[in-house]
Write a protein that holds these residues in place. Sequence first.
Motif, PDB file in Angstrom:
ATOM      1  N   ALA A   1      -8.651  14.394  -7.772  1.00  0.00           N
ATOM      2  CA  ALA A   1      -7.234  14.626  -8.080  1.00  0.00           C
ATOM      3  C   ALA A   1      -6.330  14.307  -6.895  1.00  0.00           C
ATOM      4  CB  ALA A   1      -7.025  16.070  -8.531  1.00  0.00           C
ATOM      5  N   HIS A   2      -6.899  13.887  -5.761  1.00  0.00           N
ATOM      6  CA  HIS A   2      -6.085  13.360  -4.661  1.00  0.00           C
ATOM      7  C   HIS A   2      -5.164  12.247  -5.160  1.00  0.00           C
ATOM      8  CE1 HIS A   2      -8.512  15.491  -1.754  1.00  0.00           C
ATOM      9  NE2 HIS A   2      -7.881  14.937  -0.748  1.00  0.00           N
ATOM     10  N   GLU A   3      -5.620  11.537  -6.189  1.00  0.00           N
ATOM     11  CA  GLU A   3      -4.847  10.410  -6.687  1.00  0.00           C
ATOM     12  C   GLU A   3      -3.467  10.828  -7.190  1.00  0.00           C
ATOM     13  OE1 GLU A   3      -5.520   7.211  -6.547  1.00  0.00           O
ATOM     14  OE2 GLU A   3      -7.463   7.495  -5.587  1.00  0.00           O
ATOM     15  N   ILE A   4      -3.301  12.078  -7.523  1.00  0.00           N
ATOM     16  CA  ILE A   4      -1.965  12.554  -7.915  1.00  0.00           C
ATOM     17  C   ILE A   4      -0.992  12.355  -6.771  1.00  0.00           C
ATOM     18  CG2 ILE A   4      -0.617  14.620  -8.502  1.00  0.00           C
ATOM     19  CD1 ILE A   4      -3.085  15.657  -9.989  1.00  0.00           C
ATOM     20  N   GLY A   5      -1.459  12.589  -5.549  1.00  0.00           N
ATOM     21  CA  GLY A   5      -0.601  12.391  -4.388  1.00  0.00           C
ATOM     22  C   GLY A   5      -0.267  10.944  -4.134  1.00  0.00           C
TER      23      GLY A   5
ATOM     24  N   THR B   1       0.812  -1.218   0.000  1.00  0.00           N
ATOM     25  CA  THR B   1       0.000   0.000   0.000  1.00  0.00           C
ATOM     26  C   THR B   1       0.847   1.270   0.000  1.00  0.00           C
ATOM     27  OG1 THR B   1      -1.680  -1.212   1.237  1.00  0.00           O
ATOM     28  CG2 THR B   1      -1.875   1.185   1.182  1.00  0.00           C
ATOM     29  N   ALA B   2       1.921   1.265   0.769  1.00  0.00           N
ATOM     30  CA  ALA B   2       2.720   2.486   0.918  1.00  0.00           C
ATOM     31  C   ALA B   2       3.598   2.778  -0.288  1.00  0.00           C
ATOM     32  CB  ALA B   2       3.594   2.385   2.166  1.00  0.00           C
ATOM     33  N   VAL B   3       3.756   1.815  -1.182  1.00  0.00           N
ATOM     34  CA  VAL B   3       4.584   2.012  -2.375  1.00  0.00           C
ATOM     35  C   VAL B   3       3.720   2.668  -3.442  1.00  0.00           C
ATOM     36  CG1 VAL B   3       5.967   0.903  -4.158  1.00  0.00           C
ATOM     37  CG2 VAL B   3       5.975  -0.007  -1.826  1.00  0.00           C
ATOM     38  N   SER B   4       4.059   3.894  -3.805  1.00  0.00           N
ATOM     39  CA  SER B   4       3.231   4.622  -4.765  1.00  0.00           C
ATOM     40  C   SER B   4       4.108   5.289  -5.814  1.00  0.00           C
ATOM     41  CB  SER B   4       2.397   5.694  -4.054  1.00  0.00           C
ATOM     42  OG  SER B   4       3.221   6.735  -3.559  1.00  0.00           O
ATOM     43  N   GLY B   5       3.445   5.839  -6.809  1.00  0.00           N
ATOM     44  CA  GLY B   5       4.169   6.523  -7.876  1.00  0.00           C
ATOM     45  C   GLY B   5       4.370   7.993  -7.606  1.00  0.00           C
ATOM     46  N   SER B   6       3.899   8.458  -6.478  1.00  0.00           N
ATOM     47  CA  SER B   6       4.043   9.873  -6.133  1.00  0.00           C
ATOM     48  C   SER B   6       5.447  10.160  -5.622  1.00  0.00           C
ATOM     49  CB  SER B   6       3.019  10.240  -5.063  1.00  0.00           C
ATOM     50  OG  SER B   6       3.158  11.585  -4.663  1.00  0.00           O
ATOM     51  N   GLU B   7       5.902  11.365  -5.865  1.00  0.00           N
ATOM     52  CA  GLU B   7       7.236  11.765  -5.432  1.00  0.00           C
ATOM     53  C   GLU B   7       7.166  12.398  -4.047  1.00  0.00           C
ATOM     54  OE1 GLU B   7       8.887  14.348  -8.343  1.00  0.00           O
ATOM     55  OE2 GLU B   7       8.812  12.862  -9.964  1.00  0.00           O
ATOM     56  N   ARG B   8       8.020  11.912  -3.147  1.00  0.00           N
ATOM     57  CA  ARG B   8       8.092  12.462  -1.799  1.00  0.00           C
ATOM     58  C   ARG B   8       9.548  12.624  -1.414  1.00  0.00           C
ATOM     59  NH1 ARG B   8       3.803   8.760  -1.305  1.00  0.00           N
ATOM     60  NH2 ARG B   8       1.822   9.700  -0.640  1.00  0.00           N
TER      61      ARG B   8
END
Length: 795
Positions: A706-710, A422-429
């Motif tokens: 657009a939350h999905e961008i995060g 779950t914590a692995v996403s395509g968003s940049e942090r």
Amino acid sequence: MEYALVLRWLVLYAALFAAGLPLVARLLPGTEGRGAGLSIPAATLVLTVPAYWVGQVTFGLPALLAGVVVLLVASALAAADHDALRAGRLELGIDIPRRALGDAAAVFGLSFAFLVVLRAFDPAVFPIAGEKFLDYGLLKSLQRAPTLPPEDMWFAGEPVKYYYGGHLVTTLFAWLTATPPRFAYNLALAGFYATLVTAAFELAATVGESHGLSRRVSGALAAFFVGIASNLVTAGRLALTLLPSGLQRQVAEMVAARTDYSVTKLLQGVSSFHYWDASRVIPGTINEFPLFAWLNGDLHAHMTATPFLLLAAAIGYAYYRTPEADIRRRRLLLASLPVVAGWQAVNNTWSFPSVIALGTLALIFAPAAPWTLVPGLSGVGDRLAARSRLSEELTRVAAALVVTAAGAVLTILVAAPFFFGTAVSGSERTVELLGPEMRSSFGGLLFVHGAFVVTFGAYLLSRLRVRRPAYLVAGLLAAGYVGLEIGLAAFAVSIPLLVFGWVALRSDRPVGYETVLIIAGAGLVTLVELVYVNEQAGSGRMNTVFKTYMQVWVLWATAMGVAVPGLIRGVPTTAEVTSRVRDAVPSVATDGSGNQSWRRAAAIGFACLLVVSTTVYGVAAVGSHLESGPPGGTTLDATQFVETYHPKQDEAIDWLDEREGTPVILEAPGTKDYAGGVDKREDVMYDWNANPASSLTGLPSVAGWAHEIGYRGNEAYDERVADVDAMYTGNATTRAELFREYDVQYIWVGPSERTRYGDIAFDMRGVSDAHKSGSITVYEVSQKKLPAANASVAP
């Protein structure tokens, strides 16, 4: 209102209370309350973690049963007298005083009833002023999920990339009470609030009793500061109206320059009061506190995680008061923290580092040397610590960090499905340093944290017994001046609390575990003035402060339950505190500092001022909240507003909600970006125009808010949006290809879609009318009847 459901949930919480009592009695033996007020978060943890793991394979009844069985077995084992069991006898091994049981039950019941009333007057999951669509959509998605994590209702075909632990707890509770999600939403909110307030009561009461303070006074003050108190903004605005007219504008201009308020708004005083304003004080940040959060009514992670943060703090306290010789118990206590931290990662990822940090602080400040926990290091640690006081302190910190590192590894194992999925996403942090231009002003920090800072400053200074106070005052002024000059107001606000608290704890001053909580909160306040998480979920450090400040409030408000009566009671002698902590027995506090009666009178006056100034917001906010209820009378139905305010779409949403499983739906995306034309919708995000069908049914939509961008990154989300646009506006061949790609089964066409795309028609094979009502048409897609790929079909 649905009184039968309220009663049903109270019965559930009573059962959790009973099941958790043996667990917390083992955690805090020898205390007057035996940890009774912490029994519900403890039981919830033991119930939910097994359900979470079983849910990775199959979610539903098997996961629920696994959690219930583990809780009952753990409770029975904790309740039994182990010596008697070894002798073949079944006897109860715990004893909890009735008074402690009554206190905890009363605090929970009153808190639960208070929140139920608030929610009954404002039950709706309105999309505005928060993220209720997100929270309710997650709850509905979990109800439909065959396995965990659930499918993302705003990104069909992919698992959710968000922490959903609080929604998982709500789902399990809804199943145990046979409660539909639309009611479970508000009842769970009341339960989480009552659990938090009761946990704060219990922890403060337990720490307070070790200072010789009244359990009820310490607990009640903590419950007040956690559940009712607010920051000083509203009281400040009221005080501004009492100033001479010529001075009002000058003060308003000074305050406006350091906060997110305008001069005009400040000069309007409390006549322009709105509950929302007190949460937006420091520019570019969100400064929530519990009463605001629960008034606003999101079922959000930063709220649902708070009881478990205090459970972790209680475990830290249990370790803190355990004698050094009892190594086995100390190891068991530390081994339990990764379980809490792992669950906290699933519940609110922003909070699990705080759980680990509380363990680190307990290791550092407990009388027991942390190196004695590790076999073979005891002698080495003793030799290093004996060299000098500095060497002792450095060895203590180093040993604590080594043990913490091991705990962090266990935390990752406990929540492995979350960390590696779950914590692995395509968003940049990225973690970025905070520039001076983004930091909080001195005034802003005082408006938000001033009640705590002043109280803790007075409390710690009274315990330090500084011989030359003039030098201390000069040092504080110098540090504050330097901090303001370099744009780091924390030098004058939170860093002094860190320093004073550390010195007091490590120099055998008459302080206790409440000071560990003070240091923990001060550390968080200081940290977010230095670094922030740069992410796509919010601009600048908004999300970092938002998710961190709630934790600060909970830790500091609990510590207030000891600090405020401690100031009034006076200062015990160092010998009493040393004996109390090291021997793990309560002592009777005395006024060893020789305080005169006027000092006590001043402390009482200060305490009264604290309560009054932090109550102004609650009186105004709760009063305005209860002025009018929803049309038709009070209710706990979170979706009744649809029938009232969107009657032309209500029937269609109900029809769609009755679909079994998780069929994919198509609806207009929650963004105004539109490469093929102009989106004429006035509002999208945080508005009814964006994804009501998926958010209120839990059915996965191809592209939602657009939350999905995060969670996914810009590229992945924008690609989805473009495909949604093509499915609404493209020719039959394009539509058919995309319907197959996303396995679309229903198409939602309503006012939002028509405003974005104009006239919409689906005159093609494989698409037929499934439902029409009001302003909504729902089409059904038959994948088998769709035109073949590359077929020549008229649009």
